[in-house]
Scaffold this motif. Structure first.
Motif, PDB file in Angstrom:
ATOM      1  N   PHE A 145       0.836  -1.210   0.000  1.00  0.00           N
ATOM      2  CA  PHE A 145       0.000   0.000   0.000  1.00  0.00           C
ATOM      3  C   PHE A 145       0.870   1.259   0.000  1.00  0.00           C
ATOM      4  O   PHE A 145       0.533   2.241  -0.645  1.00  0.00           O
ATOM      5  CB  PHE A 145      -0.959  -0.018   1.200  1.00  0.00           C
ATOM      6  N   MET A 199     -12.567   7.356   2.551  1.00  0.00           N
ATOM      7  CA  MET A 199     -12.463   6.241   1.592  1.00  0.00           C
ATOM      8  C   MET A 199     -13.212   6.553   0.303  1.00  0.00           C
ATOM      9  O   MET A 199     -12.907   5.999  -0.753  1.00  0.00           O
ATOM     10  CB  MET A 199     -12.988   4.950   2.217  1.00  0.00           C
ATOM     11  N   PRO A 257      -3.604 -11.851  -0.318  1.00  0.00           N
ATOM     12  CA  PRO A 257      -4.240 -10.526  -0.294  1.00  0.00           C
ATOM     13  C   PRO A 257      -3.711  -9.701  -1.463  1.00  0.00           C
ATOM     14  O   PRO A 257      -2.543  -9.814  -1.829  1.00  0.00           O
ATOM     15  CB  PRO A 257      -3.775  -9.931   1.040  1.00  0.00           C
ATOM     16  N   TYR A 274      -4.193  -2.583  -3.414  1.00  0.00           N
ATOM     17  CA  TYR A 274      -5.445  -1.816  -3.479  1.00  0.00           C
ATOM     18  C   TYR A 274      -5.974  -1.688  -4.912  1.00  0.00           C
ATOM     19  O   TYR A 274      -7.172  -1.843  -5.154  1.00  0.00           O
ATOM     20  CB  TYR A 274      -5.190  -0.442  -2.869  1.00  0.00           C
ATOM     21  N   PHE A 282      -7.416  -4.854  -6.147  1.00  0.00           N
ATOM     22  CA  PHE A 282      -8.616  -5.187  -5.364  1.00  0.00           C
ATOM     23  C   PHE A 282      -9.799  -4.315  -5.796  1.00  0.00           C
ATOM     24  O   PHE A 282     -10.923  -4.817  -5.968  1.00  0.00           O
ATOM     25  CB  PHE A 282      -8.340  -5.040  -3.864  1.00  0.00           C
ATOM     26  N   LEU A 326     -13.442  -5.348  -7.177  1.00  0.00           N
ATOM     27  CA  LEU A 326     -14.686  -4.829  -6.566  1.00  0.00           C
ATOM     28  C   LEU A 326     -15.604  -4.236  -7.624  1.00  0.00           C
ATOM     29  O   LEU A 326     -16.825  -4.377  -7.565  1.00  0.00           O
ATOM     30  CB  LEU A 326     -14.348  -3.704  -5.582  1.00  0.00           C
ATOM     31  N   SER A 378     -15.921  -7.437   5.867  1.00  0.00           N
ATOM     32  CA  SER A 378     -15.067  -6.254   6.051  1.00  0.00           C
ATOM     33  C   SER A 378     -15.916  -4.989   6.138  1.00  0.00           C
ATOM     34  O   SER A 378     -16.936  -4.873   5.461  1.00  0.00           O
ATOM     35  CB  SER A 378     -14.121  -6.147   4.844  1.00  0.00           C
ATOM     36  N   GLY A 431     -14.611  -1.781   5.380  1.00  0.00           N
ATOM     37  CA  GLY A 431     -14.262  -0.965   4.222  1.00  0.00           C
ATOM     38  C   GLY A 431     -14.809  -1.533   2.918  1.00  0.00           C
ATOM     39  O   GLY A 431     -15.257  -0.785   2.041  1.00  0.00           O
ATOM     40  N   VAL A 432     -14.792  -2.851   2.792  1.00  0.00           N
ATOM     41  CA  VAL A 432     -15.223  -3.464   1.528  1.00  0.00           C
ATOM     42  C   VAL A 432     -16.731  -3.262   1.300  1.00  0.00           C
ATOM     43  O   VAL A 432     -17.171  -3.002   0.178  1.00  0.00           O
ATOM     44  CB  VAL A 432     -14.827  -4.960   1.489  1.00  0.00           C
TER      45      VAL A 432
HETATM   46  N1  UDP Z   1      -8.184  -4.566   0.453  1.00  0.00           N
HETATM   47  C1  UDP Z   1      -7.107  -4.715  -0.400  1.00  0.00           C
HETATM   48  N2  UDP Z   1      -6.724  -5.981  -0.728  1.00  0.00           N
HETATM   49  C2  UDP Z   1      -7.366  -7.090  -0.282  1.00  0.00           C
HETATM   50  C3  UDP Z   1      -8.469  -6.918   0.597  1.00  0.00           C
HETATM   51  C4  UDP Z   1      -8.853  -5.646   0.948  1.00  0.00           C
HETATM   52  O1  UDP Z   1      -6.519  -3.724  -0.850  1.00  0.00           O
HETATM   53  O2  UDP Z   1      -6.972  -8.214  -0.629  1.00  0.00           O
HETATM   54  C5  UDP Z   1      -8.581  -3.195   0.859  1.00  0.00           C
HETATM   55  C6  UDP Z   1     -10.015  -2.833   0.564  1.00  0.00           C
HETATM   56  O3  UDP Z   1     -10.134  -2.234  -0.715  1.00  0.00           O
HETATM   57  C7  UDP Z   1     -10.349  -1.851   1.676  1.00  0.00           C
HETATM   58  C8  UDP Z   1      -9.484  -2.310   2.826  1.00  0.00           C
HETATM   59  O4  UDP Z   1      -8.482  -3.138   2.265  1.00  0.00           O
HETATM   60  O5  UDP Z   1      -9.988  -0.540   1.316  1.00  0.00           O
HETATM   61  C9  UDP Z   1     -10.311  -3.078   3.804  1.00  0.00           C
HETATM   62  O6  UDP Z   1      -9.489  -3.720   4.704  1.00  0.00           O
HETATM   63  P1  UDP Z   1     -10.004  -4.891   5.646  1.00  0.00           P
HETATM   64  O7  UDP Z   1     -11.141  -5.588   5.017  1.00  0.00           O
HETATM   65  O8  UDP Z   1      -8.797  -5.683   5.984  1.00  0.00           O
HETATM   66  O9  UDP Z   1     -10.418  -4.105   6.961  1.00  0.00           O
HETATM   67  P2  UDP Z   1     -11.750  -3.404   7.482  1.00  0.00           P
HETATM   68  O10 UDP Z   1     -12.167  -2.400   6.479  1.00  0.00           O
HETATM   69  O11 UDP Z   1     -12.757  -4.479   7.726  1.00  0.00           O
HETATM   70  O12 UDP Z   1     -11.327  -2.792   8.773  1.00  0.00           O
END
Ligand code: UDP
Ligand code: UD1
Length: 363
Positions: free
Chosen positions: A46, A169, A258, A261, A264, A268, A278, A280-281
């Motif tokens: 990242f 985000m 994993p 970004y 990913f 999405l 998740s 964020g997802v």
């Molecule tokens: N994400 C990523 N690669 C992955 C999985 C998630 O870049 O393989 C990004 C996703 O786009 C989002 C963030 O990681 O921006 C979410 O992280 P995670 O699900 O680990 O944490 P949460 O949001 O549940 O705290």
């Protein structure tokens, strides 16, 4: 203005990337990485992809029990704050790194500012819920992503130092959405056709640390109507191995490391739907108008459910199966999370706050 930003986990790097740029345009930033996430694909990728500056301090705390991990972070952050004397400690989200920063900031009498303030799942068994509540209450400045978040803070008696900024985000997704269509080869690399796969992630403690829940999710995903691509969080891989489920999971799902970004976000944007636990997802699926099935009983991003883009199904296999086959594409997408300028607003508010405090001191 000198801001000490504390990050440590994957979603915090993504949020900090957009805010850091705005902060550095108006002041100085001391970037602290607690080391909560440390694998190359959970951290370095990242920083490289999003051009996040090298952290000034990497505390190398790594994984541990909640108590020990948070305690180590507190012990390591305090001397950094003493040495760098920031005007503000800036925190993101709801991880143990967030809570540790909030405790140090309030004990060292530094202004504490919280990005993603006011989110509530109302599930006190979730470690993140405790982190959110404590951080909001220890903060001086709270940046709420939505009006509902402002209301949630008011319900807890917090009305001072609350700013409805929008969600950082959203800023981030608007910035990369178009770019990834050209720059990411992930569909070709994985042999996928847009609209012909389901993207799934699972890492929540409630779903991974209870064998029955993880197995139930695996059962449901195994019956999905389309191939399931599963970029696996290291925690989930550990548990699949521990429960003897890894081979079964690898037969049923396309388990991959994993992703960065950009790749990913490309998945999405092109998936037929998302199945995730998740935070964020869920939100990114909403921004990109990809229907989401959330394998939790509740969410702090309730606006995505109200808008019809997100469905809460818990870890029940039948409910997940049904949701993965359901027909659901709302006609409209409201914009409860601001206008894509949250990061700029946050930097401006911090600067105004610091300038006002300095001018009051000078009187
Ligand atoms: N994400 C990523 N690669 C992955 C999985 C998630 O870049 O393989 C990004 C996703 O786009 C989002 C963030 O990681 O921006 C979410 O992280 P995670 O699900 O680990 O944490 P949460 O949001 O549940 O705290
Ligand atoms: C943490 C956050 C969670 C957030 C998530 C984002 C807390 C309480 N939880 O959960 O809110 O949604 O990050 O992804 O702060 N591990 C590795 N390599 C790594 C990182 C972790 O192998 O680089 C493994 C370790 O076995 C570790 C486990 O994953 O014990 C869990 O990591 P941890 O940071 O404690 O919690 P997450 O589940 O990642």
């Amino acid at each position: 203005m000198r801001v000490c930003s504390i990050v440590g986990a994957r979603p915090q790097f993504i949020k900090a990337a957009v805010v850091s740029r705005e902060l550095r345009a108006v002041g100085e930033e001391v970037l602290v990485h607690t080391g909560q996430h440390y694998d190359e694909e959970m951290s370095d990728v990242f920083f490289d992809e999003l051009g996040i500056p090298e952290p000034d301090f990497n505390l190398g705390v790594k994984s541990d029990t909640h108590g020990r991990q948070t305690a180590k972070m507190i012990a390591e952050i305090e001397p950094v704050v003493e040495e760098t004397e920031p005007d503000v400690i800036l925190l993101y989200g709801d991880t143990n790194s967030t809570l540790a920063g909030a405790i140090v900031g309030s004990k060292c009498d530094v202004v504490v500012a919280h990005v993603e303030a006011g989110l509530r799942s109302h599930n006190r068994e979730m470690p993140e819920e405790i982190n959110r509540v404590l951080t909001d209450h220890a903060s001086d400045l709270r940046f709420a992503p939505s009006e509902q978040a402002v209301d949630a803070l008011a319900t807890e008696g917090i009305t001072e130092g609350v700013y409805w900024t929008g969600d950082v985000m959203y800023d981030s997704i608007l910035e990369v959405r178009e770019r990834v269509a050209d720059r990411s080869d992930v569909l070709d690399d994985l042999g996928l056709e847009a609209g012909e796969f389901i993207l799934s992630t699972v890492h929540r403690q409630h779903n991974t640390d209870a064998r029955a829940n993880l197995e139930s999710i695996l059962d449901a995903l195994s019956d999905a109507p389309l191939p399931v691509v599963f970029p696996a969080h290291p925690r989930t891989i550990d548990r699949l191995e521990e429960y003897g489920l890894r081979e079964r999971a690898e037969e049923a799902l396309e388990i991959i490391e994993p992703l960065g970004y950009l790749d990913f976000v490309r998945l999405l944007d092109t998936a037929e739907r998302i199945a995730t636990d998740s935070g964020g997802v869920q939100k990114e699926a909403f921004f990109l108008e990809t229907p989401c099935v959330t394998m939790r009983e509740e969410t702090e991003w309730t606006e995505t459910v109200d808008a019809g883009w997100n469905e809460l199904v818990g870890a029940d296999a039948d409910a997940i199966r049904e949701a993965l086959r359901g027909d659901r594409t709302p006609e409209e997408t409201p914009e409860p999370y601001g206008d894509g300028k949250a990061s700029r607003r946050i930097a401006d508010i911090l600067q105004r706050h610091v300038d006002t405090a300095e001018s009051e001191l000078a009187v």
